[in-house]
Design a protein around this motif. Structure first.
Motif, mmCIF file in Angstrom:
data_model
loop_
_atom_site.group_PDB
_atom_site.id
_atom_site.type_symbol
_atom_site.label_atom_id
_atom_site.label_comp_id
_atom_site.label_asym_id
_atom_site.label_seq_id
_atom_site.Cartn_x
_atom_site.Cartn_y
_atom_site.Cartn_z
ATOM 1 N N ALA A 10 0.820 -1.211 0.000
ATOM 2 C CA ALA A 10 0.000 0.000 0.000
ATOM 3 C C ALA A 10 0.856 1.265 0.000
ATOM 4 N N SER A 11 1.776 1.367 0.963
ATOM 5 C CA SER A 11 2.554 2.607 1.044
ATOM 6 C C SER A 11 3.533 2.701 -0.116
ATOM 7 N N GLY A 12 4.054 1.567 -0.583
ATOM 8 C CA GLY A 12 4.996 1.577 -1.704
ATOM 9 C C GLY A 12 4.355 2.144 -2.965
ATOM 10 N N PHE A 31 10.771 -2.141 -5.843
ATOM 11 C CA PHE A 31 11.358 -3.479 -5.673
ATOM 12 C C PHE A 31 10.487 -4.255 -4.703
ATOM 13 N N GLU A 32 9.886 -5.336 -5.166
ATOM 14 C CA GLU A 32 8.990 -6.151 -4.324
ATOM 15 C C GLU A 32 9.581 -7.550 -4.208
ATOM 16 N N LYS A 33 9.737 -8.004 -2.965
ATOM 17 C CA LYS A 33 10.432 -9.292 -2.782
ATOM 18 C C LYS A 33 9.612 -10.496 -3.247
ATOM 19 N N SER A 34 8.289 -10.398 -3.169
ATOM 20 C CA SER A 34 7.474 -11.557 -3.550
ATOM 21 C C SER A 34 7.105 -11.474 -5.033
ATOM 22 N N SER A 44 -7.558 -6.998 2.254
ATOM 23 C CA SER A 44 -7.934 -6.097 3.351
ATOM 24 C C SER A 44 -9.440 -5.924 3.487
ATOM 25 N N GLY A 45 -9.828 -5.625 4.727
ATOM 26 C CA GLY A 45 -11.241 -5.340 5.004
ATOM 27 C C GLY A 45 -12.160 -6.444 4.509
ATOM 28 N N GLY A 46 -11.710 -7.695 4.631
ATOM 29 C CA GLY A 46 -12.523 -8.819 4.172
ATOM 30 C C GLY A 46 -12.734 -8.775 2.660
ATOM 31 N N CYS A 49 -11.406 -3.660 1.273
ATOM 32 C CA CYS A 49 -10.428 -2.589 1.473
ATOM 33 C C CYS A 49 -11.021 -1.355 2.163
ATOM 34 N N ASN A 50 -10.869 -1.366 3.465
ATOM 35 C CA ASN A 50 -11.341 -0.247 4.289
ATOM 36 C C ASN A 50 -10.268 0.855 4.207
ATOM 37 N N VAL A 51 -10.376 1.717 3.177
ATOM 38 C CA VAL A 51 -9.281 2.647 2.842
ATOM 39 C C VAL A 51 -9.022 3.751 3.856
ATOM 40 N N SER A 133 14.181 -8.969 -3.651
ATOM 41 C CA SER A 133 14.306 -8.717 -2.218
ATOM 42 C C SER A 133 15.521 -7.840 -1.950
ATOM 43 N N VAL A 134 15.296 -6.728 -1.280
ATOM 44 C CA VAL A 134 16.403 -5.829 -0.949
ATOM 45 C C VAL A 134 17.031 -6.323 0.349
ATOM 46 N N THR A 135 18.335 -6.553 0.322
ATOM 47 C CA THR A 135 18.985 -7.133 1.500
ATOM 48 C C THR A 135 19.863 -6.142 2.245
ATOM 49 N N LYS A 342 -8.984 -12.017 11.520
ATOM 50 C CA LYS A 342 -8.640 -12.236 10.107
ATOM 51 C C LYS A 342 -8.894 -11.029 9.208
ATOM 52 N N GLU A 343 -9.800 -10.164 9.619
ATOM 53 C CA GLU A 343 -10.125 -9.014 8.769
ATOM 54 C C GLU A 343 -8.969 -8.019 8.701
ATOM 55 N N GLU A 344 -8.190 -7.942 9.785
ATOM 56 C CA GLU A 344 -7.111 -6.960 9.823
ATOM 57 C C GLU A 344 -6.203 -7.248 11.009
ATOM 58 N N PHE A 345 -4.913 -7.331 10.779
ATOM 59 C CA PHE A 345 -3.975 -7.369 11.903
ATOM 60 C C PHE A 345 -2.732 -6.595 11.502
ATOM 61 N N GLY A 373 4.687 3.944 5.970
ATOM 62 C CA GLY A 373 3.847 2.760 6.198
ATOM 63 C C GLY A 373 4.143 2.043 7.498
ATOM 64 N N GLU A 374 3.761 0.777 7.510
ATOM 65 C CA GLU A 374 3.761 0.000 8.754
ATOM 66 C C GLU A 374 5.153 -0.367 9.255
ATOM 67 N N ILE A 375 6.186 -0.137 8.466
ATOM 68 C CA ILE A 375 7.549 -0.404 8.964
ATOM 69 C C ILE A 375 7.884 0.510 10.132
ATOM 70 N N ASN A 386 -5.133 2.156 9.687
ATOM 71 C CA ASN A 386 -3.798 1.700 9.294
ATOM 72 C C ASN A 386 -3.479 2.089 7.858
ATOM 73 N N PHE A 387 -4.447 1.960 6.969
ATOM 74 C CA PHE A 387 -4.187 2.430 5.599
ATOM 75 C C PHE A 387 -3.983 3.943 5.586
ATOM 76 N N GLN A 388 -4.764 4.672 6.403
ATOM 77 C CA GLN A 388 -4.613 6.127 6.375
ATOM 78 C C GLN A 388 -3.186 6.536 6.763
HETATM 79 C C1 LIG Z 1 -5.704 -9.430 6.537
HETATM 80 C C2 LIG Z 1 -5.461 -7.954 6.703
HETATM 81 C C3 LIG Z 1 -6.475 -7.061 6.426
HETATM 82 C C4 LIG Z 1 -6.272 -5.685 6.601
HETATM 83 N N1 LIG Z 1 -7.298 -4.822 6.337
HETATM 84 C C5 LIG Z 1 -7.122 -3.494 6.535
HETATM 85 C C6 LIG Z 1 -8.158 -2.569 6.250
HETATM 86 O O1 LIG Z 1 -9.221 -2.927 5.736
HETATM 87 N N2 LIG Z 1 -7.942 -1.252 6.536
HETATM 88 C C7 LIG Z 1 -6.754 -0.806 7.053
HETATM 89 O O2 LIG Z 1 -6.621 0.402 7.293
HETATM 90 N N3 LIG Z 1 -5.734 -1.651 7.279
HETATM 91 C C8 LIG Z 1 -5.887 -2.974 7.024
HETATM 92 N N4 LIG Z 1 -4.857 -3.835 7.267
HETATM 93 C C9 LIG Z 1 -3.546 -3.272 7.633
HETATM 94 C C10 LIG Z 1 -2.887 -2.757 6.333
HETATM 95 O O3 LIG Z 1 -3.018 -3.753 5.344
HETATM 96 C C11 LIG Z 1 -1.418 -2.437 6.559
HETATM 97 O O4 LIG Z 1 -1.290 -1.547 7.638
HETATM 98 C C12 LIG Z 1 -0.841 -1.823 5.285
HETATM 99 O O5 LIG Z 1 -0.915 -2.761 4.239
HETATM 100 C C13 LIG Z 1 0.588 -1.388 5.492
HETATM 101 O O6 LIG Z 1 1.095 -1.015 4.242
HETATM 102 P P1 LIG Z 1 2.643 -1.123 3.947
HETATM 103 O O7 LIG Z 1 2.828 -0.741 2.530
HETATM 104 O O8 LIG Z 1 3.404 -0.388 4.970
HETATM 105 O O9 LIG Z 1 3.000 -2.655 4.147
HETATM 106 P P2 LIG Z 1 2.535 -3.906 3.282
HETATM 107 O O10 LIG Z 1 1.209 -3.665 2.696
HETATM 108 O O11 LIG Z 1 2.726 -5.070 4.180
HETATM 109 O O12 LIG Z 1 3.573 -3.973 2.088
HETATM 110 C C14 LIG Z 1 4.948 -4.220 2.300
HETATM 111 C C15 LIG Z 1 5.514 -4.880 1.050
HETATM 112 O O13 LIG Z 1 6.936 -4.884 1.136
HETATM 113 C C16 LIG Z 1 7.429 -6.138 0.673
HETATM 114 N N5 LIG Z 1 8.757 -6.326 1.271
HETATM 115 C C17 LIG Z 1 9.052 -6.589 2.567
HETATM 116 N N6 LIG Z 1 10.393 -6.664 2.739
HETATM 117 C C18 LIG Z 1 10.953 -6.439 1.526
HETATM 118 C C19 LIG Z 1 12.306 -6.379 1.064
HETATM 119 N N7 LIG Z 1 13.339 -6.550 1.889
HETATM 120 N N8 LIG Z 1 12.509 -6.128 -0.249
HETATM 121 C C20 LIG Z 1 11.472 -5.932 -1.107
HETATM 122 N N9 LIG Z 1 10.176 -5.981 -0.719
HETATM 123 C C21 LIG Z 1 9.920 -6.222 0.583
HETATM 124 C C22 LIG Z 1 6.375 -7.124 1.157
HETATM 125 O O14 LIG Z 1 6.430 -8.333 0.423
HETATM 126 C C23 LIG Z 1 5.084 -6.333 0.912
HETATM 127 O O15 LIG Z 1 4.579 -6.538 -0.386
HETATM 128 C C24 LIG Z 1 -5.016 -5.209 7.071
HETATM 129 C C25 LIG Z 1 -3.990 -6.113 7.338
HETATM 130 C C26 LIG Z 1 -4.198 -7.469 7.149
HETATM 131 C C27 LIG Z 1 -3.070 -8.423 7.437
#
Ligand SMILES: Cc1cc2nc3c(=O)[nH]c(=O)nc-3n(C[C@H](O)[C@H](O)[C@H](O)COP(=O)(O)OP(=O)(O)OC[C@H]3O[C@@H](n4cnc5c(N)ncnc54)[C@H](O)[C@@H]3O)c2cc1C
Length: 401
Positions: A10-12, A31-34, A44-46, A49-51, A133-135, A342-345, A373-375, A386-388
């Motif tokens: 999301a944040s990327g 760069f996405e590792k998966s 997300s959000g079942g 996507c609860n944006v 994957s960035v190491t 399961k809806e969100e952690f 983002g969540e890092i 969390n998305f906000q």
């Molecule tokens: C099941 C579920 C449902 C959710 N539903 C909601 C919702 O409805 N509303 C809400 O507000 N929040 C929700 N959340 C939380 C929300 O999804 C996260 O807070 C949000 O996705 C964080 O975004 P992010 O980009 O920081 O991380 P992520 O979305 O986790 O993305 C990180 C990406 O980085 C990649 N990555 C990691 N390490 C490396 C590396 N070394 N090199 C390259 N790539 C790498 C990962 O593979 C991943 O694709 C939910 C979470 C879960 C688990």
């Protein structure tokens, strides 16, 4: 200018699209590792996507973050939920609110958000690298060298958007850059209460309970849901979020308190029952339910107070009355273990906020390195928060100031 975005979540994507819009002539690479992009967005959000959330006071909005509240309060002055709604609507995706404040794409499917991010990034010419994957990241003068799949690539700017990691080792590659890491623990989970009779009431909920962790000041109010394994619902999820670290320290073994009638204290509940007694002397206990408790819950609470449902209100002695009142507003259960919601952690913990300049989201240790983002050691309760924070931090980082 060359910019690397580490992480295709999301944040990327939000950072990549905004960076390319801010600097059209720059080269932006994700760069996405998966082998999958935006996987959390999709589930997300079942699957809806609860944006974001419709709460319109920035101060109240910020209170939904047990970690990061004060920093986000300032950042929301620059990019908040209203800006998020406009951002999506300007790109053809209408966002609608539900009664409880959660906001979803009008299509009601997260695929819409996924499709928008993929098409926008493609149209803007963002380069997407899967299985990358960035190491490590190494500062080389003003530039940053990114180690990916055995190659070293040089960038002018790097935005790290790799999300939460359940294990501390997941942050090792960033530790070497002097960033302090708050050890990760889970947030947003439900409570297990094995072998308790109340689980037989699974599926039943009360609209406004007060739940607390005994021996702490942690408490929250809201809907409480009884499940076949224990307790869930917004009140419990919120408590798990505010108590994430404390409950991890307790290894998820603790005593929780429940007031089935919210903030009403012993005296208030006693008054309520007393007024029922005064006006319904002959009625049996099961016939009249205080606080409009669901029938099955009221029968359970009577049984838990050692009272026969057939007893008339007039025969309720002082001791029995006190016990009943105590159970209604001061009930207590032993929690042992947690279950993932399961809806969100999310992860509590991550890059310590002292390491970040919140005017820019740039690292205080490494020039031209940004985080979003969540890092970060930022996480919120359920409801789109969390998305906000992902959108907001990515938006600010993409200014590359
Ligand atoms: C099941 C579920 C449902 C959710 N539903 C909601 C919702 O409805 N509303 C809400 O507000 N929040 C929700 N959340 C939380 C929300 O999804 C996260 O807070 C949000 O996705 C964080 O975004 P992010 O980009 O920081 O991380 P992520 O979305 O986790 O993305 C990180 C990406 O980085 C990649 N990555 C990691 N390490 C490396 C590396 N070394 N090199 C390259 N790539 C790498 C990962 O593979 C991943 O694709 C939910 C979470 C879960 C688990």
């Amino acid at each position: 200018m060359k910019t690397a975005i580490i992480g295709g979540g999301a944040s990327g994507f939000f950072a990549a699209i905004n960076t390319k819009e801010n600097f059209p002539n720059s080269e932006v690479s994700i760069f996405e590792k998966s082998s999958k992009l935006l996987s959390k967005v999709l589930v997300s959000g079942g699957g809806r996507c609860n944006v974001t959330n419709s709460e319109n006071s920035i101060s109240n909005f910020s209170k939904s973050y047990p970690r990061g509240e004060n920093h986000l309060k300032k950042l929301f002055g620059r990019f908040n939920n209203q800006n998020t709604i406009e951002w999506f609507e300007n790109r053809g995706v209408e966002i609608v609110a539900e009664e409880d404040g959660r906001m979803f794409p009008k299509s009601n499917t997260s695929q819409t958000i996924y499709d928008l991010f993929i098409s926008e990034s493609k149209n803007l010419g963002v380069r997407v690298n899967l299985k990358s994957s960035v190491t490590s990241l190494i500062q080389e003068g003003e530039k940053i060298s990114v180690q990916v799949n055995g190659q070293k690539l040089l960038f002018d700017k790097v935005i790290v958007c790799t999300g939460g990691s359940p294990k501390l080792e997941g942050f090792d590659w960033l530790k070497i850059l002097d960033h302090k890491i708050e050890s990760p623990v889970p947030s947003l989970f439900t409570f297990n209460i094995p072998n308790e009779k109340i689980t037989q009431l699974m599926g039943l909920s009360v609209p406004s309970a007060l739940v607390s962790i005994e021996g702490t000041k942690l408490r929250s109010t809201g809907p409480l849901l009884i499940t076949h394994w224990g307790f869930s619902g917004p009140a419990v999820l919120k408590l798990s979020s505010f108590g994430a670290r404390n409950l991890s320290d307790k290894n998820y073994n603790f005593r929780m308190g429940i007031s089935w009638c919210g903030e009403n204290n012993f005296e208030k509940v006693k008054e309520e029952i007393q007024s029922i007694i005064n006006t319904n002397q002959k009625k049996k206990l099961f016939k009249i339910r205080p606080y409009n408790f669901p029938k099955r819950l009221w029968s359970y609470l009577l049984e838990r107070s050692d009272l026969s449902a057939e007893k008339p209100y007039s025969e309720l002695g002082t001791k029995q009355l006190n016990k009943l009142v105590q159970i209604i507003c001061n009930d207590s259960y032993v929690v042992s273990g947690k279950t993932t919601y399961k809806e969100e952690f999310v992860t509590c913990g991550g890059i310590n906020l002292e390491s970040i300049n919140f005017k820019t989201m740039e690292s205080k240790h490494i020039k031209n390195l940004y985080f979003a983002g969540e890092i970060l050691d930022i996480d919120g309760i359920t409801g789109g928060f969390n998305f906000q924070s992902a959108w907001t931090t990515a938006f600010i980082a993409s200014k590359l100031n």
